[in-house]
Design an enzyme around this catalytic site. Structure first.
Site, PDB file in Angstrom:
ATOM      1  NE  ARG A  24      -2.249   1.019   3.740  1.00 19.92           N
ATOM      2  CZ  ARG A  24      -2.947   1.180   4.865  1.00 19.92           C
ATOM      3  NH1 ARG A  24      -4.249   1.394   4.816  1.00 19.92           N
ATOM      4  NH2 ARG A  24      -2.356   1.067   6.037  1.00 19.92           N
ATOM      5  CD  GLU A  70     -17.164   2.703  -0.605  1.00 18.29           C
ATOM      6  OE1 GLU A  70     -18.418   2.857  -0.576  1.00 18.29           O
ATOM      7  OE2 GLU A  70     -16.455   2.782   0.416  1.00 18.29           O
ATOM      8  CG  PHE A  95     -16.094  -1.142   0.697  1.00 19.29           C
ATOM      9  CD1 PHE A  95     -16.899  -2.060   1.358  1.00 19.29           C
ATOM     10  CD2 PHE A  95     -15.299  -0.301   1.454  1.00 19.29           C
ATOM     11  CE1 PHE A  95     -16.930  -2.119   2.743  1.00 19.29           C
ATOM     12  CE2 PHE A  95     -15.321  -0.362   2.834  1.00 19.29           C
ATOM     13  CZ  PHE A  95     -16.128  -1.273   3.489  1.00 19.29           C
ATOM     14  CG  HIS A 121      -8.025  -2.637   4.032  1.00 18.96           C
ATOM     15  ND1 HIS A 121      -7.516  -1.496   3.439  1.00 18.96           N
ATOM     16  CD2 HIS A 121      -7.997  -2.432   5.370  1.00 18.96           C
ATOM     17  CE1 HIS A 121      -7.182  -0.620   4.383  1.00 18.96           C
ATOM     18  NE2 HIS A 121      -7.460  -1.177   5.559  1.00 18.96           N
ATOM     19  NE  ARG A 179      -5.328  -1.907   8.191  1.00 15.86           N
ATOM     20  CZ  ARG A 179      -4.683  -1.871   9.348  1.00 15.86           C
ATOM     21  NH1 ARG A 179      -3.843  -2.877   9.667  1.00 15.86           N
ATOM     22  NH2 ARG A 179      -4.836  -0.876  10.194  1.00 15.86           N
TER      23      ARG A 179
END
Length: 345
Positions: A24, A70, A95, A121, A179
């Site tokens: 990330r 989103e 999401f 994530h 993450r």
């Protein structure tokens, strides 16, 4: 393909892509570097936290925070891409693949728009946040969408290469990130090419095909342990799930006793499913899938704890590899509710 961005004389130099060792952090640093060199590259945020400090503070005119919305994020990304921009949209994998799926399908994939969906994530990496934030299905979802390139890096170094390559790929791209920090992968001379598996270890007994940070590390650890038992396992880093490197899969089926796949994703429909499909169609061979069991992870725990509880660890890879070599039938499975003839009798 790129132009020089004016008016950024006060921009801070991009941080070391390896920063904390997470893909990330590597992605965010690389995105800023790309956007500084090409004003068409925009960062669309969904209140992920940190991008406003790292990206907006340097390039405010190329940054938009859509908030925790989103579906709107994907539609705005599609709209900007239709004008010639190259938006990177940022959200969590759960999401992107569920809440916003209709917009990804219709607004982005249907029109083959160059939107780069960067989802953090992934898998069980948001272990402490529970099933609402786990993403066990995103690879299955995204690889089923026409025109979508689907990739997941093994570590921070590969993330840098992947993001640079993705910036100018035709059509939409889904990049799956974890993450927290992970150890770097020992890769030797293995390079990075979209759609081509990277060979991390040679071996003639069986082949372990892994995707993602922890799975690749588990695969390498398992190969080391198998070598101690006299078993030489080849290890492939299948960083691109779509287009899948079918030639590498067929070579593995031809040259070794079978294949074990390893992933931080449901055993249904992800890397294991893609490899099994390729093998069944081109070169039938034994494939055992090490992946997240067909159940929600309902207990709290960190990433590795959740993975082990769900059936993904170096121990699980070793056990699957030995089962491939021994030819033992898998009569029961934690991975799906079905049973075989042997277990039903």
């Amino acid at each position: 393909m790129s132009g020089t961005l004016s008016g950024v004389g006060t921009a801070r130099p991009a941080a070391d892509p390896r920063q904390d060792g997470s893909d990330r952090a590597a992605y965010r640093a690389t995105l800023l570097e790309l956007a500084q060199a090409d004003r068409r590259i925009w960062c669309l945020d969904s209140d992920m936290g940190g991008l406003e400090k790292q990206f907006e503070a340097v390039l405010p005119e190329q940054y938009v925070d859509l908030g925790i919305a989103e579906a709107n994020l994907m539609s705005v990304g599609a709209a900007l891409a239709s004008t010639g921009l190259l938006p990177f949209v940022n959200t969590m994998a759960a999401f992107a693949s569920a809440r916003a799926l209709e917009q990804v399908k219709i607004d982005i994939a249907y029109h083959r728009l160059p939107v780069r969906i960067v989802a953090t994530h992934s898998g069980l990496s948001a272990g402490h946040l529970g099933p609402t934030h786990h993403a066990q299905q995103d690879l299955a979802v995204m690889r089923s969408l026409p025109h979508m390139t689907v990739m997941t890096p093994a570590d921070a170094e590969e993330t840098v290469r992947m993001v640079n390559a993705a910036a100018y790929l035709p059509g939409p791209v889904y990049i799956r990130l974890g993450r927290g920090p992970t150890d770097p992968v020992r890769r030797g001379n293995a390079g990075f090419t979209v759609g081509r598996a990277a060979k991390l270890r040679t071996g003639g007994d069986l082949t372990i095909i892994a995707a993602g940070s922890h799975p690749v590390l588990f695969a390498l650890e398992a190969a080391d342990r198998l070598a101690g038992q006299g078993v030489e396992a080849a290890v492939l880093n299948m960083h691109t799930i779509k287009p899948l490197d079918v030639e590498a899969v067929v070579r593995a089926a031809d040259s070794t006793a079978g294949i074990v796949t390893v992933e931080d994703h449901s055993v249904l429909g992800g890397l294991g499913g893609a490899v099994a499909e390729a093998v069944a169609e081109h070169r039938p061979a034994r494939v055992l899938r090490v992946g997240v069991s067909d159940a929600f992870a309902s207990r709290p725990g960190d990433h590795r704890t959740q993975l082990r509880a769900a059936g993904v660890s170096a121990d699980h890879v070793v056990a699957a590899a030995l089962a491939v070599l021994d030819g033992r039938p898998r009569t029961t499975s934690v991975h799906h509710p079905h049973t075989t003839k042997e277990s039903a009798s």
